[in-house]
Write a protein that holds these residues in place. Structure first.
Motif, PDB file in Angstrom:
ATOM      1  N   ALA A  10      -5.131   3.222  -9.303  1.00 17.13           N
ATOM      2  CA  ALA A  10      -5.008   3.254 -10.568  1.00 17.13           C
ATOM      3  C   ALA A  10      -6.458   3.563 -11.082  1.00 17.13           C
ATOM      4  CB  ALA A  10      -4.710   1.963 -11.166  1.00 17.13           C
ATOM      5  N   MET A  11      -7.584   3.552 -10.648  1.00 13.54           N
ATOM      6  CA  MET A  11      -8.846   3.914 -10.855  1.00 13.54           C
ATOM      7  C   MET A  11      -9.443   4.903  -9.921  1.00 13.54           C
ATOM      8  SD  MET A  11      -9.116   2.147 -13.595  1.00 13.54           S
ATOM      9  CE  MET A  11     -10.858   2.446 -14.006  1.00 13.54           C
ATOM     10  N   SER A  12     -10.357   5.720 -10.290  1.00 15.82           N
ATOM     11  CA  SER A  12     -10.862   6.800  -9.449  1.00 15.82           C
ATOM     12  C   SER A  12     -11.692   5.956  -8.703  1.00 15.82           C
ATOM     13  CB  SER A  12     -11.618   7.932 -10.106  1.00 15.82           C
ATOM     14  OG  SER A  12     -10.694   8.626 -10.874  1.00 15.82           O
ATOM     15  N   MET A  13     -11.922   6.378  -7.266  1.00 13.54           N
ATOM     16  CA  MET A  13     -12.687   5.832  -6.261  1.00 13.54           C
ATOM     17  C   MET A  13     -13.980   6.363  -6.378  1.00 13.54           C
ATOM     18  SD  MET A  13     -10.927   3.326  -5.131  1.00 13.54           S
ATOM     19  CE  MET A  13     -10.225   2.666  -6.644  1.00 13.54           C
ATOM     20  N   PRO A  14     -15.172   5.663  -6.124  1.00  7.38           N
ATOM     21  CA  PRO A  14     -15.357   4.214  -5.789  1.00  7.38           C
ATOM     22  C   PRO A  14     -15.127   3.424  -7.007  1.00  7.38           C
ATOM     23  CG  PRO A  14     -17.521   5.066  -5.698  1.00  7.38           C
ATOM     24  CD  PRO A  14     -16.533   6.410  -5.934  1.00  7.38           C
ATOM     25  N   SER A  15     -14.453   2.189  -7.007  1.00 11.29           N
ATOM     26  CA  SER A  15     -14.418   1.403  -8.155  1.00 11.29           C
ATOM     27  C   SER A  15     -14.287   0.283  -7.595  1.00 11.29           C
ATOM     28  CB  SER A  15     -13.104   1.820  -8.905  1.00 11.29           C
ATOM     29  OG  SER A  15     -12.818   0.976 -10.080  1.00 11.29           O
ATOM     30  N   ALA A  16     -14.549  -1.002  -8.379  1.00 11.43           N
ATOM     31  CA  ALA A  16     -14.128  -2.396  -8.180  1.00 11.43           C
ATOM     32  C   ALA A  16     -12.920  -2.842  -8.461  1.00 11.43           C
ATOM     33  CB  ALA A  16     -15.121  -3.286  -8.927  1.00 11.43           C
ATOM     34  N   ASN A  17     -12.201  -1.743  -9.180  1.00 12.92           N
ATOM     35  CA  ASN A  17     -10.908  -2.148  -9.560  1.00 12.92           C
ATOM     36  C   ASN A  17     -10.050  -1.429  -8.562  1.00 12.92           C
ATOM     37  OD1 ASN A  17      -8.123  -2.409 -10.679  1.00 12.92           O
ATOM     38  ND2 ASN A  17      -8.938  -1.830 -12.771  1.00 12.92           N
ATOM     39  N   LEU A  18      -9.297  -2.136  -7.715  1.00 15.49           N
ATOM     40  CA  LEU A  18      -8.397  -1.609  -6.560  1.00 15.49           C
ATOM     41  C   LEU A  18      -7.067  -1.650  -6.819  1.00 15.49           C
ATOM     42  CD1 LEU A  18     -10.418  -2.223  -3.546  1.00 15.49           C
ATOM     43  CD2 LEU A  18     -10.491  -0.243  -4.807  1.00 15.49           C
ATOM     44  N   SER A  19      -6.804  -1.787  -8.200  1.00 16.64           N
ATOM     45  CA  SER A  19      -5.292  -1.807  -8.814  1.00 16.64           C
ATOM     46  C   SER A  19      -4.601  -0.456  -8.204  1.00 16.64           C
ATOM     47  CB  SER A  19      -5.098  -1.859  -9.977  1.00 16.64           C
ATOM     48  OG  SER A  19      -5.938  -3.062 -10.654  1.00 16.64           O
ATOM     49  N   ILE A  20      -3.238  -0.592  -7.564  1.00 13.71           N
ATOM     50  CA  ILE A  20      -2.419   0.387  -7.314  1.00 13.71           C
ATOM     51  C   ILE A  20      -1.376   0.423  -8.160  1.00 13.71           C
ATOM     52  CG2 ILE A  20      -3.327   0.000  -4.855  1.00 13.71           C
ATOM     53  CD1 ILE A  20      -0.314  -1.231  -4.322  1.00 13.71           C
ATOM     54  N   TYR A  21      -0.866   1.516  -8.134  1.00 16.62           N
ATOM     55  CA  TYR A  21       0.565   1.818  -9.093  1.00 16.62           C
ATOM     56  C   TYR A  21       1.502   2.136  -8.005  1.00 16.62           C
ATOM     57  CZ  TYR A  21      -0.811   6.878  -8.646  1.00 16.62           C
ATOM     58  OH  TYR A  21      -0.869   8.014  -8.099  1.00 16.62           O
ATOM     59  N   ILE A  22       2.792   2.107  -8.654  1.00 11.81           N
ATOM     60  CA  ILE A  22       3.888   2.400  -7.784  1.00 11.81           C
ATOM     61  C   ILE A  22       4.736   3.387  -8.839  1.00 11.81           C
ATOM     62  CG2 ILE A  22       6.127   1.710  -6.493  1.00 11.81           C
ATOM     63  CD1 ILE A  22       4.503  -0.560  -5.517  1.00 11.81           C
ATOM     64  N   ASN A  23       5.106   4.589  -8.711  1.00  8.82           N
ATOM     65  CA  ASN A  23       5.912   5.301  -9.555  1.00  8.82           C
ATOM     66  C   ASN A  23       7.375   5.328  -8.931  1.00  8.82           C
ATOM     67  OD1 ASN A  23       3.819   5.927 -11.338  1.00  8.82           O
ATOM     68  ND2 ASN A  23       3.333   7.608 -10.355  1.00  8.82           N
ATOM     69  N   ASN A  24       8.308   5.567  -9.842  1.00 12.62           N
ATOM     70  CA  ASN A  24       9.587   5.657  -9.419  1.00 12.62           C
ATOM     71  C   ASN A  24      10.184   4.606  -8.552  1.00 12.62           C
ATOM     72  OD1 ASN A  24      12.138   6.905  -9.205  1.00 12.62           O
ATOM     73  ND2 ASN A  24      11.821   8.094  -7.371  1.00 12.62           N
ATOM     74  N   THR A  25       9.756   3.155  -8.967  1.00 16.14           N
ATOM     75  CA  THR A  25      10.126   1.990  -8.280  1.00 16.14           C
ATOM     76  C   THR A  25      11.635   2.008  -7.587  1.00 16.14           C
ATOM     77  OG1 THR A  25      10.707   0.869 -10.051  1.00 16.14           O
ATOM     78  CG2 THR A  25       8.544   0.520  -8.909  1.00 16.14           C
ATOM     79  N   GLN A  26      11.628   1.698  -6.404  1.00 16.74           N
ATOM     80  CA  GLN A  26      12.902   1.463  -5.892  1.00 16.74           C
ATOM     81  C   GLN A  26      13.325   0.343  -5.358  1.00 16.74           C
ATOM     82  OE1 GLN A  26      12.496   4.542  -2.646  1.00 16.74           O
ATOM     83  NE2 GLN A  26      12.171   6.267  -4.121  1.00 16.74           N
ATOM     84  N   GLU A  27      14.453  -0.207  -5.149  1.00 12.41           N
ATOM     85  CA  GLU A  27      14.875  -1.648  -4.600  1.00 12.41           C
ATOM     86  C   GLU A  27      14.222  -1.923  -3.463  1.00 12.41           C
ATOM     87  OE1 GLU A  27      18.704  -4.425  -3.649  1.00 12.41           O
ATOM     88  OE2 GLU A  27      18.971  -2.099  -4.154  1.00 12.41           O
ATOM     89  N   SER A  28      13.948  -0.941  -2.563  1.00  9.39           N
ATOM     90  CA  SER A  28      13.328  -1.151  -1.381  1.00  9.39           C
ATOM     91  C   SER A  28      11.614  -1.544  -1.382  1.00  9.39           C
ATOM     92  CB  SER A  28      13.388   0.180  -0.518  1.00  9.39           C
ATOM     93  OG  SER A  28      12.840   1.160  -0.984  1.00  9.39           O
ATOM     94  N   ASP A  29      11.171  -1.390  -2.676  1.00 11.89           N
ATOM     95  CA  ASP A  29       9.759  -1.595  -2.923  1.00 11.89           C
ATOM     96  C   ASP A  29       9.767  -3.170  -3.024  1.00 11.89           C
ATOM     97  OD1 ASP A  29       9.025   1.106  -2.788  1.00 11.89           O
ATOM     98  OD2 ASP A  29       9.378   1.518  -5.091  1.00 11.89           O
ATOM     99  N   SER A  30      10.714  -3.878  -3.267  1.00 13.71           N
ATOM    100  CA  SER A  30      10.551  -5.403  -3.511  1.00 13.71           C
ATOM    101  C   SER A  30      10.210  -6.002  -2.195  1.00 13.71           C
ATOM    102  CB  SER A  30      12.051  -5.782  -3.660  1.00 13.71           C
ATOM    103  OG  SER A  30      12.530  -5.557  -4.976  1.00 13.71           O
TER     104      SER A  30
END
Length: 106
Positions: A10-30
């Motif tokens: 979610a943030m440019s690296m390097p960063s202390a915030n290592l949040s990730i995003y998942i676009n176009n979520t699918q059932e298999s992402d559960s």
């Protein structure tokens, strides 16, 4: 390969915030996702979360079997081929319309 072009930081690296995003979520992402913080020379830290991707139900297919006559038996069926959580159904009878009867005329 399941996450290619859909997942990133979610943030440019390097960063202390290592949040990730998942676009176009699918059932298999559960599933369970683990985050591990690696601290050189010290014990690491970790966190976990559970992602439950909901899937809208498919359009229900409804049908009737049996003999719709006085004192007959009928079965009304309605089902969706998929949905998460599994769809639940509620049957209601629509209010009867006002019917007007005319006596036979000669």
């Amino acid at each position: 390969t399941d996450f290619r072009r859909r997942v990133g930081f979610a943030m440019s690296m390097p960063s202390a915030n290592l949040s990730i995003y998942i676009n176009n979520t699918q059932e298999s992402d559960s599933g369970r996702y683990h985050c591990h913080v690696i601290i050189p020379g010290a014990p690491g830290l970790s966190g976990e979360l559970h992602l439950n991707v909901k899937v809208p139900p498919s359009t229900p297919v409804c049908s009737m079997t049996g003999n719709p006559v006085l004192s007959g038996n009928v079965t009304l069926s309605c089902k969706s081929s998929y949905g998460k959580p599994v769809p639940q159904y509620k049957w209601t009878k629509a209010a009867p319309l006002t019917e007007v009867f005319f006596s036979p005329m000669q």
